[in-house]
Structure formats: structure tokens, C-alpha cells
Design an enzyme around this catalytic site. Structure first.
Site, PDB file in Angstrom:
ATOM      1  N   CYS A   1       3.813  -4.437   8.915  1.00  8.31           N
ATOM      2  CA  CYS A   1       5.182  -4.629   8.448  1.00  8.31           C
ATOM      3  C   CYS A   1       5.135  -5.338   7.106  1.00  8.31           C
ATOM      4  CB  CYS A   1       5.944  -5.474   9.465  1.00  8.31           C
ATOM      5  SG  CYS A   1       7.653  -5.787   9.024  1.00  8.31           S
TER       6      CYS A   1
ATOM      7  N   HIS B   1      14.236  -3.697  13.363  1.00  9.01           N
ATOM      8  CA  HIS B   1      14.634  -4.692  12.347  1.00  9.01           C
ATOM      9  C   HIS B   1      16.146  -4.912  12.377  1.00  9.01           C
ATOM     10  CE1 HIS B   1      11.014  -5.746  10.162  1.00  9.01           C
ATOM     11  NE2 HIS B   1      10.686  -4.482   9.941  1.00  9.01           N
TER      12      HIS B   1
ATOM     13  N   HIS C   1      10.602   1.361  14.585  1.00  8.21           N
ATOM     14  CA  HIS C   1      10.242   0.084  13.960  1.00  8.21           C
ATOM     15  C   HIS C   1      11.396  -0.422  13.090  1.00  8.21           C
ATOM     16  CE1 HIS C   1       7.144  -2.564  11.805  1.00  8.21           C
ATOM     17  NE2 HIS C   1       8.166  -2.594  10.962  1.00  8.21           N
ATOM     18  N   GLU C   2      11.998   0.487  12.324  1.00 13.07           N
ATOM     19  CA  GLU C   2      13.100   0.079  11.431  1.00 13.07           C
ATOM     20  C   GLU C   2      14.365  -0.273  12.218  1.00 13.07           C
ATOM     21  OE1 GLU C   2      12.054  -0.727   8.733  1.00 13.07           O
ATOM     22  OE2 GLU C   2      10.238   0.509   8.689  1.00 13.07           O
TER      23      GLU C   2
HETATM   24 ZN    ZN Z   1       8.816  -3.902   9.419  1.00 12.82          ZN
END
Ligand code: ZN
Lengths: 173, 173
Positions: free
Chosen positions: B97, B143, B139-140
Site C-alpha cells: 500500500c 480504504h 483494497h481500494e
Molecule cells: Zn492502499
């Protein structure tokens, strides 16, 4: 001034080793870096980066009482080391089969020849006493590309060992 | 256009849940351009989410079309207010990341996903992603929910025989 030491500890496994060792280091003002700690064959093993503003002998004096009390052997090396220097693995290799002498030498020899830089290797002997199996898991960097490793492993795999190789694609997001 | 400064963990703001986008205007479009430029500036970055640059809105960009090894992809995905509609399968892969420098780890993600998201005009669109691209999207989206891949790490040990077709209830041996 580089004040990193590699502290190695080995002894019969029992609960509380990590807690006692790390408390002693903390009390002496040490900082801990990267580490590998695991149980191997009933022993507990520690390889630990320790930052300490003193000599190796003084760090040994910090460790000795707690190591003695836990029945551990220890060793201290002053090392040239830095944090934040991880290398990214790009390939994962697993090997398993009936346990035979020479598997590690054969496989790692073939892989080294084909450009593998081993970053992490774990291996285990499982199965039963009379029919042990050997399992090895490697992560590394393929400096001459993954195909070179694949060809090298094909030769090893013809000798009764199961080998698989897969690229590690790191998703950065 | 500008490369925006990235929030770096342990910045607590990365744990904040982002709010939906309601205004689809020039300000949004300008921000998206900057966000995309910031993603491209990061080495190997294939995705970015608005909270990584301190904008706590549900906006993410994923583009795996330039991945080192070609993978199935939808080109550049602009995901505003994304919602996962379906997930299928499980696969373990390596993630890093831009907000967590110098560390990569294994994370289990769905192998295939279906999702909908709005574009920069507010139009809803539907996408299907698999593998590496699905991983980047998930993954995004994490966030946007204040989650980092560090929250989902799985051990590198003892996973030799874990395979993607195993049920999620299976524990590693
Ligand atoms: Zn990330």
C-alpha cells in the site's frame, strides 16, 4: 554509529520466553527491529535485531540472567544492519515429498544456479515417524526470470519430489 | 494537475470512514485528475483511494492495465460510491500500500466480484472484475471504509496446501 546487534537465543520451548526476553531488553533501553521467532523440534528459537547503545558484552550481560532463568543459550553479534531495506519477493516455490536426505541441497542448488535469491525459507518434516514427509516453502527474487527457475525445477521434479512455482505479483494500491 | 501528498500510516485519518459523493461537478473532476496523477506517481501503483490523500469521500481509481504481468482488466476504473454486488471464490495474494511503505503481506480476497459505481457524471455503471483487478478494487474500497490491508493479513506460514477452492471456514493445517 551503527548500534544494531543480532541476538540469537535457543532452548527448550516453554511459555513466556518472548515476554521475558523482550521485557529484559526493554528495561535495558533496547529497541527491537526485525525478528524471526519459532518453535523448531521442541526448541524455541529467536533471531532478533536489537538496537543498543553499548557494547556486545554489555548486551550479553543484559540477556544472561533472563536467558539462564529460561534455560536458553544466547549469542550476540554486532552487525551492519538497517531497517527499511526489504527486498520484494517475486516468486514462491513449494516443494514436498517423502523425506530424503539431499532434497534441500538438490533443490536449492538448482534454484541458485538458475538465479534465485532466497529471501525466506520455511521447511518442516511432517507425516509419521516411519513415513516422514518433507515440506519446504521458499519466497525469493528470480534474478534471471521465472522461466529459468521453472526449467531448473523440472529436472528436480523428475526425482520424485513435488515442486510448484508461482509468481508473486504484489498489488500496490 | 498536481500530485497530492499521501497520508502515511500510522496517520489515524486512514482509519476514517469516507462519505458518499453527492456533487458531480468540476471540483470533483479536478480532484479525480489529481488523484489519478498521484496514483501514477507512486511506483507500481495500480489503485488509489481518496482517503489516502486526505479527501474522505468515496472515490477510488483502479487501473491494472499496465501491470507488469498482463492480467484481465477493465482498463481505467473510476469508482465513485462503489458497491459490491457479488463476490465469489477466495484467493490469497500479496499486497502493499502506498500508505504503508516498506511492507507487503498476504491477504485473502474474493476471486471474482461484481460491483456498481458512479462515474464522474454520476452515472451508475456495473463492472465485473477478477483476480488481480478484483484484489485492487477490494483494497481500494477497504480504504473508503477505513480499513488497511494490515487489518486483513494472513500468516505466510502453514499455508502450503491452502487453495482457492477451499471453503472460507477451512483453517490452515
Ligand atoms: Zn492502499
Amino acid at each position: 554509529m551503527n548500534n544494531w546487534f543480532m541476538l540469537t537465543l535457543v532452548g527448550n520451548d516453554r511459555p513466556g520466553i518472548v515476554a521475558h526476553i523482550s521485557a529484559a531488553l526493554y528495561d535495558a533501553g533496547c529497541n527491537l527491529g526485525e525478528a524471526s521467532m519459532m518453535r523448531l523440534g521442541g526448541n524455541f528459537t529467536i533471531m532478533l535485531m536489537v538496537k543498543y547503545e553499548g557494547k556486545a558484552k554489555a548486551l550479553g550481560d543484559v540477556i544472561e540472567p533472563v536467558a539462564d532463568s529460561m534455560g536458553l543459550h544466547y549469542h550476540v553479534d554486532h552487525i551492519k544492519a538497517h531497517l527499511h531495506q526489504h527486498l520484494l519477493p517475486d516468486v514462491r516455490i513449494t516443494v514436498y515429498g517423502a523425506d530424503r536426505s539431499g532434497i534441500v541441497a538438490k533443490v536449492s542448488g538448482a534454484l541458485t544456479e538458475a538465479g534465485l535469491h532466497i529471501l525466506d525459507l520455511e521447511s518442516d518434516v511432517a507425516g509419521s515417524e516411519d513415513k516422514p514427509i518433507y515440506i519446504m516453502h521458499i519466497e525469493g527474487h528470480a534474478s534471471e526470470g521465472i522461466e529459468a527457475l521453472r526449467s531448473a525445477l523440472e529436472i528436480v521434479a523428475t526425482e520424485g519430489v513435488e515442486v510448484s512455482l508461482s509468481p508473486i505479483e504484489t498489488m500496490m494500491g | 494537475m498536481a500530485v497530492l501528498p499521501l497520508l502515511i500510516y500510522p496517520d489515524e485519518r486512514l482509519k476514517q470512514v469516507a462519505i458518499p459523493v453527492v456533487q458531480f461537478d468540476g471540483t470533483l473532476q479536478a480532484f479525480i485528475k489529481d488523484l489519478e496523477e498521484t496514483m501514477s506517481a507512486g511506483p507500481g501503483g495500480v489503485g488509489i483511494a481518496a482517503p489516502q490523500v486526505g479527501q474522505f469521500q468515496r472515490i477510488a481509481i483502479v487501473d491494472v492495465s499496465g501491470a507488469r504481468r498482463p492480467v484481465p482488466n477493465n482498463g481505467r476504473l473510476l469508482l465513485i460510491n462503489p458497491k459490491i454486488l457479488a463476490e465469489e471464490g477466495e484467493v490469497k495474494g500479496r499486497e502493499g500500500c502506498m500508505s504503508v511503505p516498506d511492507y507487503t503481506g498476504n491477504v485473502i480476497r474474493a476471486e471474482r466480484i461484481r460491483l456498481k459505481a458512479q462515474d464522474d457524471q454520476g452515472q451508475w455503471r456495473e463492472y465485473q472484475c477478477e483476480g488481480f483487478e478484483a484484489r485492487a478494487v477490494l483494497h481500494e474500497i477497504d480504504h473508503l471504509d477505513g480499513l488497511l490491508f494490515l487489518d486483513r493479513l494472513v500468516s505466510r506460514r502453514n499455508d502450503l496446501f491452502r487453495r482457492k477452492n477451499y471453503q472460507s471456514t477451512d483453517k490452515p493445517a
